[in-house]
Design an enzyme around this catalytic site. Structure first.
Site, PDB file in Angstrom:
ATOM      1  N   ASP A 105       0.844  -1.188   0.000  1.00  6.63           N
ATOM      2  CA  ASP A 105       0.000   0.000   0.000  1.00  6.63           C
ATOM      3  C   ASP A 105       0.894   1.258   0.000  1.00  6.63           C
ATOM      4  O   ASP A 105       1.789   1.359  -0.846  1.00  6.63           O
ATOM      5  CB  ASP A 105      -0.960  -0.062   1.201  1.00  6.63           C
ATOM      6  CG  ASP A 105      -2.008   1.028   1.229  1.00  6.63           C
ATOM      7  OD1 ASP A 105      -2.974   0.940   0.451  1.00  6.63           O
ATOM      8  OD2 ASP A 105      -1.864   1.968   2.028  1.00  6.63           O
ATOM      9  N   TYR A 231      -2.043  10.928   2.069  1.00  9.35           N
ATOM     10  CA  TYR A 231      -2.934  11.290   0.962  1.00  9.35           C
ATOM     11  C   TYR A 231      -2.903  12.802   0.729  1.00  9.35           C
ATOM     12  O   TYR A 231      -2.942  13.255  -0.420  1.00  9.35           O
ATOM     13  CB  TYR A 231      -4.362  10.847   1.268  1.00  9.35           C
ATOM     14  CG  TYR A 231      -4.533   9.355   1.401  1.00  9.35           C
ATOM     15  CD1 TYR A 231      -4.830   8.562   0.290  1.00  9.35           C
ATOM     16  CD2 TYR A 231      -4.407   8.722   2.636  1.00  9.35           C
ATOM     17  CE1 TYR A 231      -4.995   7.194   0.405  1.00  9.35           C
ATOM     18  CE2 TYR A 231      -4.567   7.358   2.761  1.00  9.35           C
ATOM     19  CZ  TYR A 231      -4.860   6.583   1.647  1.00  9.35           C
ATOM     20  OH  TYR A 231      -5.008   5.234   1.764  1.00  9.35           O
ATOM     21  N   HIS A 296      -7.171  -6.562  -0.710  1.00  9.97           N
ATOM     22  CA  HIS A 296      -6.097  -5.571  -0.577  1.00  9.97           C
ATOM     23  C   HIS A 296      -5.041  -5.939   0.464  1.00  9.97           C
ATOM     24  O   HIS A 296      -3.851  -5.767   0.238  1.00  9.97           O
ATOM     25  CB  HIS A 296      -6.713  -4.214  -0.231  1.00  9.97           C
ATOM     26  CG  HIS A 296      -5.716  -3.103  -0.099  1.00  9.97           C
ATOM     27  ND1 HIS A 296      -4.967  -2.646  -1.167  1.00  9.97           N
ATOM     28  CD2 HIS A 296      -5.334  -2.364   0.973  1.00  9.97           C
ATOM     29  CE1 HIS A 296      -4.183  -1.661  -0.760  1.00  9.97           C
ATOM     30  NE2 HIS A 296      -4.376  -1.470   0.536  1.00  9.97           N
TER      31      HIS A 296
END
Length: 317
Positions: A105, A231, A296
């Protein structure tokens, strides 16, 4: 698990919390969102048993790593995170020529950039979930996600400081973590304002109640801002990485992704991975593995399989 040694190491202005086990060639494990060093618990035990020194930090802004300016998202770019990692390696392996790196990730994203900036530090790389993303000079990644999926896409929703934290506070830390970790939809993840996850997911069967409690305890202590800041710094990282536009990652690499991973289903990603684009930018890419039926968080969902994949690749070097 009690064999794993936990320590605090001063690096790059932080007090970095690090989990470590084993002796031998160093393998640096880098976690993603919303995770911790703990996400690698299975791989740490496995690789240590195979004769490696497994090291997994809580990255900047996460867990028991302290000192990060979480109120300033601009301090969470690829350059700062890789700077932390270089300082960590200089401390724990000052005489090592090169080390192995494994990322998942955001950890994978940072691992690609570690290899891009400092290939002299990395012997070989295994990345999970997030393939290398070549820099587009035309549009930042946040603008690209907004153009593809609109303002409700989670990456767009995460941009405004304090906004998503307030929604998470209403939902509750444990519930937020459970819903993220349980996500298995092979498509874009939306988080419409005021609507939360839409429903409450069941705890995934690969995650024990004790595991979930460990994550919840740590995120209760820190909040989510540190992780969400990755982010928020996405656009700033894009600006700062202009000198590396078109650059290749010249480190031997293996890539593993779950069949149902949302990242695998981002528009254009499968074509990039399987039709030559990935190999062009990562010329020493040796293998791409798609794990059938997995989503994921594959290092936790399929721990034995992923540990074996990592070991089979690293032992070649």
């Amino acid at each position: 698990m009690e064999k794993i040694v936990l320590k605090i190491i001063p690096v790059n202005g932080l007090n970095m919390h690090v989990a470590e086990l084993g002796e031998g060639p160093l393998v640096l494990f880098l976690h993603g969102f919303p995770e911790l060093w703990y996400s690698w618990r299975h791989q740490i035990l496995y690789l240590a048993a195979q004769g490696y020194r497994a090291v997994a930090p809580d990255l900047r802004g996460y867990g028991d790593t302290t000192g990060a300016p979480v109120e300033d998202p601009s301090k969470f770019t690829t350059l700062q995170i890789v700077g932390d990692l270089i300082a960590l390696l200089d401390d724990i392996a000052p005489n090592a020529d090169k080390v192995f790196v494994v990322g998942h990730d955001w950890g994978a994203f940072m691992a690609w950039h570690l290899c891009l900036y400092r290939p002299d530090k990395v012997k070989a790389l295994v990345n999970l979930s997030v393939a290398f993303i070549p820099r587009s000079p035309e549009m930042s990644p946040v603008d690209k996600f907004r153009s593809l999926y609109g303002d409700d896409h989670y990456i767009c929703r995460f941009q405004e400081p304090g906004d998503i934290e307030a929604e998470f506070a209403q939902i509750g830390t444990k519930e937020v973590l459970k819903n993220f970790l349980a996500y298995r939809t092979p498509g874009p993840f939306y988080f419409p304002k005021g609507k939360g996850f839409g429903s409450s997911a069941d705890k995934p069967n690969w995650l024990s109640e004790d595991d979930l409690d460990y994550y919840a305890k740590k995120f209760e202590q820190t909040g989510f801002s540190g992780g969400v800041n990755y982010y928020r710094a996405f656009g700033r990282s894009w600006e700062l990485n202009a000198p590396w536009t078109g650059a290749q990652v010249k480190v031997p690499a293996k890539f593993i992704v779950g069949e149902f991973d949302l990242t695998y289903h981002i528009q254009g990603t499968k074509e990039f991975i399987h039709k030559g684009g990935f190999q062009k930018y990562v010329p020493l890419l040796k293998e791409v593995v798609v794990i059938e039926g997995a989503a994921h968080f594959i290092n936790q969902e399929r721990p034995d399989e992923i540990s074996q994949h990592i070991y089979e690749f690293l032992k070649q070097f």
